[in-house]
Write an enzyme that holds these catalytic residues in place. Structure first.
Site, PDB file in Angstrom:
ATOM      1  N   ARG A 162       3.083  63.532  27.839  1.00  0.00           N
ATOM      2  CA  ARG A 162       2.732  64.940  27.679  1.00  0.00           C
ATOM      3  C   ARG A 162       3.735  65.617  26.753  1.00  0.00           C
ATOM      4  NH1 ARG A 162       2.627  63.650  33.211  1.00  0.00           N
ATOM      5  NH2 ARG A 162       0.545  63.725  34.181  1.00  0.00           N
ATOM      6  N   LYS A 186       5.288  65.402  35.823  1.00  0.00           N
ATOM      7  CA  LYS A 186       4.935  66.452  36.769  1.00  0.00           C
ATOM      8  C   LYS A 186       5.541  66.168  38.139  1.00  0.00           C
ATOM      9  CE  LYS A 186       0.569  67.976  34.703  1.00  0.00           C
ATOM     10  NZ  LYS A 186      -0.895  68.162  34.915  1.00  0.00           N
ATOM     11  N   HIS A 257      -2.374  66.859  23.232  1.00  0.00           N
ATOM     12  CA  HIS A 257      -3.054  66.126  24.302  1.00  0.00           C
ATOM     13  C   HIS A 257      -4.087  65.152  23.746  1.00  0.00           C
ATOM     14  CE1 HIS A 257      -2.142  66.483  28.503  1.00  0.00           C
ATOM     15  NE2 HIS A 257      -3.396  66.259  28.834  1.00  0.00           N
ATOM     16  N   ARG A 260      -2.524  61.889  23.558  1.00  0.00           N
ATOM     17  CA  ARG A 260      -2.463  61.268  24.889  1.00  0.00           C
ATOM     18  C   ARG A 260      -3.814  60.650  25.253  1.00  0.00           C
ATOM     19  NH1 ARG A 260       0.296  61.494  29.892  1.00  0.00           N
ATOM     20  NH2 ARG A 260      -0.918  62.125  31.711  1.00  0.00           N
ATOM     21  N   HIS A 283      -0.301  59.403  35.992  1.00  0.00           N
ATOM     22  CA  HIS A 283      -1.336  60.018  36.821  1.00  0.00           C
ATOM     23  C   HIS A 283      -1.093  59.703  38.292  1.00  0.00           C
ATOM     24  CE1 HIS A 283      -4.452  60.122  33.307  1.00  0.00           C
ATOM     25  NE2 HIS A 283      -3.709  61.211  33.351  1.00  0.00           N
ATOM     26  N   TYR A 292     -10.992  57.950  31.278  1.00  0.00           N
ATOM     27  CA  TYR A 292     -10.914  57.314  29.972  1.00  0.00           C
ATOM     28  C   TYR A 292     -11.814  56.093  29.878  1.00  0.00           C
ATOM     29  CZ  TYR A 292      -7.001  60.443  29.542  1.00  0.00           C
ATOM     30  OH  TYR A 292      -6.229  61.574  29.500  1.00  0.00           O
TER      31      TYR A 292
END
Length: 311
Positions: A162, A186, A257, A260, A283, A292
């Site tokens: 990110r 995150k 993004h 990514r 994730h 994806y």
């Protein structure tokens, strides 16, 4: 919203919003970006409540929450944004109940609209090659900013990280022997992401010939620097990526993004294991990574329709 922004929150509502923000930062460990989004959602809810004459937390009730979401829907917000705002409202009222600011939770029966499942924008592999070739050509004259931009874009695509993880990276987070970068994702979760030889070369050129020119005593350990030598910010990275996408000429992509998304899709197209891609991207849920696979299947289907005589 313009009318709402002119309204000041009553003291009790303002204190609740501030308390919820402190809770997200101190106890939940949310990133400043996430906290800003949550606080904006809560402020929007409470400002709407004021327009209905509510001045205390006990005035929050299910009908008011539904009417608030209704105004958001009428304003044209996407279903994904409405879903996020609904989730924020539930988190806020649940926290307020635990803090005894509410006698009951009015959001227990608040239903969120289903999120949009639009497939993310993805560059084709030949577009990525053209993009990187163009950046390498621009960096050939040794310009520090051109060397930086080349290294940043190579690293974003190579790792799928990110933009906030890129701007937060330090020089010591690089492992030259393993060709990996340690990033803080995150929820302050640390992970190690690999990168390839093209990114390695671009980063080495930046560190040896570009960063050394821009750095000064107060630059600190930041991997990437702005034009004045401080740690680069997300806005600058987004501007750089937006510019190189515009120069590409054949994509509507605008932000980091997309790199990514493209990295994840190309990994899966190349046969990478879904769990490995989940780990690389950071994730929490495998279902997020599975999006994806849908991108790859759609591209496969499009290719089949174009190529097969009886498609």
């Amino acid at each position: 919203m313009d009318h709402e922004e002119r309204i000041r929150l009553p003291q009790e509502l303002a204190a609740a919003a501030a308390g919820f923000e402190r809770y997200l930062l101190a106890e939940r460990g949310r990133s400043p970006h996430t906290v800003r989004a949550y606080r904006g959602d809560v402020d929007s809810l409470l400002l709407h409540a004021v327009t209905e004459g509510v001045t205390t937390m006990d005035g929050l009730e299910l009908g008011l929450l539904r009417r608030w979401l209704g105004t958001q829907n009428s304003a044209g917000l996407s279903r994904s944004t409405l879903a996020r705002r609904s989730a924020t409202a539930r988190s806020f009222t649940s926290w307020a109940l635990r803090e005894e600011l509410l006698r009951f939770d009015p959001a227990l029966r608040l239903k969120a609209p289903k999120r949009d499942h639009n497939l993310p924008a993805v560059l084709q592999q030949q577009q990525v090659r053209r993009l990187m070739d163009s950046l390498a050509a621009q960096a050939a004259d040794g310009s520090p900013l051109a060397l930086r931009d080349h290294a940043m874009v190579e690293l974003l695509y190579a790792t799928g990280m990110r933009v906030g993880e890129l701007t937060g990276a330090d020089v010591d987070d690089l492992s030259y022997e393993r060709r990996t970068l340690t990033v803080l994702g995150k929820g302050d979760k640390e992970r190690v992401v690999p990168y390839g030889i093209p990114a390695e070369k671009a980063v080495q050129m930046w560190l040896g010939q570009g960063r050394a020119v821009l750095a000064h005593a107060s630059s600190g350990p930041a991997l990437f620097l702005g034009a004045r030598g401080g740690r680069i910010d997300q806005r600058t990275v987004r501007a750089v990526v937006g510019r190189v996408f515009a120069e590409l000429g054949d994509t509507s992509a605008t932000g980091p993004h997309t790199l990514r998304h493209s990295a994840a899709t190309h990994l899966l197209d190349g046969g990478a294991d879904l769990r490995a891609v989940q780990e690389i991207l950071g994730h929490t849920s495998l279902s997020t990574t599975q999006l994806y696979t849908h991108v790859s299947v759609d591209r496969l289907r499009d290719g089949y329709r174009q190529a097969h005589p009886r498609a």
